[in-house]
Scaffold this active site. Structure first.
Site, mmCIF file in Angstrom:
data_model
loop_
_atom_site.group_PDB
_atom_site.id
_atom_site.type_symbol
_atom_site.label_atom_id
_atom_site.label_comp_id
_atom_site.label_asym_id
_atom_site.label_seq_id
_atom_site.Cartn_x
_atom_site.Cartn_y
_atom_site.Cartn_z
ATOM 1 N N ASP A 13 0.863 -1.166 0.000
ATOM 2 C CA ASP A 13 0.000 0.000 0.000
ATOM 3 C C ASP A 13 0.918 1.241 0.000
ATOM 4 O O ASP A 13 2.147 1.127 0.109
ATOM 5 C CB ASP A 13 -0.963 -0.025 1.197
ATOM 6 C CG ASP A 13 -2.199 0.835 0.926
ATOM 7 O OD1 ASP A 13 -2.159 1.653 -0.012
ATOM 8 O OD2 ASP A 13 -3.205 0.701 1.648
HETATM 9 C C1 BGC Z 1 -5.101 3.104 0.268
HETATM 10 C C2 BGC Z 1 -5.281 2.086 -0.821
HETATM 11 C C3 BGC Z 1 -5.168 2.731 -2.174
HETATM 12 C C4 BGC Z 1 -3.840 3.427 -2.274
HETATM 13 C C5 BGC Z 1 -3.557 4.051 -3.620
HETATM 14 C C6 BGC Z 1 -3.881 3.977 0.038
HETATM 15 O O1 BGC Z 1 -3.854 5.052 0.906
HETATM 16 O O2 BGC Z 1 -5.025 2.463 1.509
HETATM 17 O O3 BGC Z 1 -6.510 1.435 -0.660
HETATM 18 O O4 BGC Z 1 -5.335 1.776 -3.190
HETATM 19 O O5 BGC Z 1 -3.796 4.430 -1.283
HETATM 20 O O6 BGC Z 1 -4.281 5.184 -3.857
#
Ligand code: BGC
Length: 762
Positions: free
Chosen positions: A286
């Site tokens: 993530d």
């Molecule tokens: C979130 C994810 C997301 C990623 C990319 C993160 O802050 O937890 O779910 O896919 O950002 O935008």
């Protein structure tokens, strides 16, 4: 073949053979990637593992950005959250024309519940209990996203959520492993279709692995500590279902799992995911998941990267640690070439599967956006699916549906607001064209109906809270007049009306990432408005916006009708009006338990009985498991939802009560629509394993079917139950079923069921 493709194939295959990559069977993938990897330097390999933040790339200017220099030098494997064919084409060109090996980039995005055509938030989608509709929503999202240059989505989020304080409950399919697994599969199939190489399908990324939905206290990013027994039985199934459905990628979660952050958790990323489940795709972290492990306290940046790579992480989102620290770590003997190669291979394989080596511009057809994005037919489907996601929680005296003609007063901070209708994570939405409740009511009501509007209240008394709850352009346009004046205006508007529709509840950003709450009730400012409206003596319909299970016991007592619409998407107002006027009959059922108050949380239907269960129907008994101040009951149980018609259930029929081995038990029930209009009902099957080598839940969802019945019509629903449905992970994590007595339950929600017993022997 276009010039660039020829160039690419020549570079990659560097042989005289004119293999047309387009027809390359999968058996060719390995030799193709073997050859390519032989040409790659260590830095180029590490570059493939790098998914940097894309920054502000302006169409026509991509070549001048910092990121452009990195792409040219082979230090980037993909980019995310940039959209638009022209822009993506331009960036792709940097990779396939100006980098040494001309390896195409993968373009990801958070396409979570639709693209420009936005569907209900995932929690709402799951409340349809309509797997075809859910799959279709993902298919349309893939169609639109791929038409805009995107080939990879960070969806579905399948984290089981039993704690509505956690704002990201909005992004998943609720509290149940069985329903969650079915939804995960439908979403993956919808995005990926039959072939990832088709230009209208995209690679799916199931997230957040693992247990991200169970943070302590419901506070986002917080620690998780859980028994393996619970993980395997209650939290893992949706991730596994996505893997079984062929999901191309997995995203690691931010949280600590039993003392090791998921991003460095080899047991999760390698043992469970790859060895036990056979996952063959790639794992991405993530957002800054690796550097955040320094804060977790597992070591410095270099160590965090070493641990992540060793755990089985393949791609580093935003951290840029793989590309910057792994080479020195290799020198120091802290990582191996084999680890780097394995990760690099998996990224290249994903690109291969998407057909990007054959045509890096596969998703960059400039003629597609106008024809395929936000089309009338996509919007029509989004409108219909939204109506199916609404959950009618109360309808005393059949206040709903509204009659056409007469005067309707529409009030509330969410009544005349477009920005909040698509809900959280709607990054490709155009807020200016989202349909507000007021827009929708006016369009659908017809000329004989008069709609008067007044705001009535702000979202919250606290302006600072409102700011936090209105991020990402989801403005709530605060009214700074005195509260009394705002309410008085609404009361005056209501005086002349026959009925009041109060659009209240949460704003879109009160749920979603980093939107945890300790109070899950309707904000006080809106409660005060509702009270003032009630005092006028007019019937008040509570039109509730929610991104989680809310605690609305007060409203459930006070107001005759409550229609929960979640956040319905770009067509919100139309879908809401369709249901309010009865052009569509609500058929959604809750996929989470709604507690009476936040103190009951976590509250879920498939709890364990304990040694001191409270006898059914009782409130308090000393030395039983209960509370002094509130019953154990939820306000609304899992699986609950009303309709404008009524359904009556005939007796539960079992074709057998003593079974052996692999026999099939058929449980059937005749359901009749006893009302006056066509309606849809979700018939639910639950099973209880009465005695186990480990304690078993009081019931578990094991099947469901959504049927449509005309007024007066009867249909028989049958569930085929095999021992497969009785299996669970025992204390030693062996997946099997145990002979004994089982309770078979069928009904309209998790509480209202008819139950019969069977004996099932090995
Ligand atoms: C979130 C994810 C997301 C990623 C990319 C993160 O802050 O937890 O779910 O896919 O950002 O935008």
């Amino acid at each position: 073949m276009k010039k660039i493709q020829r160039l690419l194939m020549a570079t990659l295959l560097f042989s005289g053979t004119s293999i047309c990559a387009q027809q390359m069977p999968d058996a060719k993938m390995k030799p193709f990637i073997d050859k390519l990897m032989k040409q790659m330097t260590l830095q180029e390999k590490l570059g493939q593992l790098n998914l940097p933040g894309s920054g502000d790339i302006v169409t026509g200017q991509a070549g001048n950005t910092d990121i452009a220099a990195k792409i040219r030098s082979g230090k980037v494997g993909g980019l995310f959250n940039i959209k638009g064919v022209e822009k993506i084409r331009e960036v792709q060109r940097l990779a396939v024309e100006q980098s040494r090996l001309k390896i195409p980039l993968i373009f990801g995005m958070d396409v979570i519940h639709g693209y420009r055509t936005v569907f209900p938030i995932p929690l709402g989608l799951s409340a349809t209990w309509d797997l075809k509709a859910i799959e279709r929503s993902a298919q349309i999202a893939a169609q639109e996203a791929s038409a805009d240059g995107i080939s990879w989505t960070f969806s579905p989020m399948v984290d089981i959520a039993r704690d509505p304080r956690w704002g990201r409950m909005a992004e998943g399919a609720g509290e149940d492993a069985f329903l969650g697994g079915q939804v995960a599969k439908a979403m993956v199939q919808g995005y990926q279709g039959k072939s990832l190489k088709a230009n209208n399908t995209i690679m799916s990324c199931v997230k957040h692995f693992a247990l991200y939905g169970a943070p302590d206290g419901g506070r986002d990013y917080n620690t998780t500590d859980m028994s393996r027994y619970r993980m395997y039985n209650e939290y893992f199934p949706p991730y596994k279902a996505a893997v079984d459905a062929g999901v191309g990628s997995v995203m690691a979660s931010f949280n600590d799992v039993d003392g090791i952050p998921a991003t460095a958790n080899k047991w999760l990323m390698t043992d469970v995911l790859r060895k036990q489940w056979g996952f063959g795709g790639f794992v991405v972290t993530d957002y800054t998941g690796i550097p955040e492990m320094v804060e977790h306290g597992i070591g410095d940046t270099a160590t965090a990267n070493v641990l992540a790579l060793a755990a089985g992480i393949d791609m580093d989102m935003v951290g840029e640690g793989f590309v910057n620290t792994i080479a020195p770590s290799l020198k120091a003997g802290r990582v191996t070439v084999a680890q780097i190669d394995a990760a690099c291979r998996r990224i290249l394989e994903a690109k291969y599967k998407l057909g990007l080596f054959e045509d890096p511009y596969r998703y960059c057809d400039v003629s597609r956006p106008a024809k395929e994005i936000y089309t009338a037919s996509n919007r029509k489907e989004a409108r219909t699916i939204a109506t199916q996601s609404f959950v009618l929680l109360k309808n005393e005296g059949n206040v709903l549906p509204l009659k056409r003609g007469g005067k309707i007063a529409l009030v509330g901070p969410l009544a005349d607001n477009r920005e909040n209708m698509p809900g959280t994570w709607s990054v490709a939405a155009d807020f200016s064209t989202a349909v507000s409740v007021l827009d929708g009511l006016k369009a659908v009501a017809g000329t004989a109906t008069q709609i008067v509007y007044a705001r009535g209240s702000n979202l919250d008394y606290d302006a600072k809270f409102e700011e936090r709850a209105g991020m990402f352009g989801k403005d709530l346009r605060r009214d700074n007049r005195p509260t009394e004046q705002i309410i008085a205006e609404a009361v005056a508007a209501v005086k002349e009306a026959d009925v009041v529709v109060a659009a209240v509840g949460e704003s879109a950003e009160m749920s979603g990432e980093c939107s945890s709450l300790t109070n899950i009730e309707i904000p006080q400012a809106q409660k005060d408005l509702l009270k003032a409206l009630k005092a006028t003596g007019k019937p008040v319909v509570v039109l509730l916006f929610a991104g989680r299970s809310m605690a609305i016991s007060e409203e459930a007592k006070e107001y005759p009708a409550i229609l929960n619409v979640w956040f319905p998407g770009s067509e919100a107002g139309y879908a809401i009006a369709d249901v309010l006027f009865g052009d569509a009959n609500p058929s959604g059922k809750l996929s989470t338990t709604w507690p009476q108050n936040v103190g009951q949380v976590p509250l879920f239907y498939n709890y364990k009985n304990t040694g001191r269960p409270l006898p059914k129907g009782q409130w308090f008994q000393k030395f039983k498991t209960n509370y002094l101040d509130v019953t154990n009951e939820p306000q609304y149980p899992f699986g609950f939802g009303l309709s404008y018609t009524n359904f009556s259930y005939g007796p539960l029929n079992l074709n057998n009560t003593t079974l052996k081995g692999n026999q099939t038990l058929t449980a059937s029930v005749a359901v009749t629509n006893t009302g006056n209009v066509t309606g849809q009902e979700v018939v639910q099957l639950y099973i209880r394993d009465l005695v186990g080598s480990t304690t078993r839940p009081v019931k578990e969802l094991k099947g469901f079917e959504k049927i449509e019945l005309k007024a007066g019509e009867t249909k028989t629903v049958s569930f085929a139950i095999t021992p497969e449905l009785l299996k669970f992970y025992n204390y030693n994590l062996k997946y099997d079923w145990e002979p004994g007595d089982f309770e078979i339950m069928v009904g309209t929600n998790s509480q209202t069921v008819e139950s019969k017993r069977v004996k099932w022997l090995k």
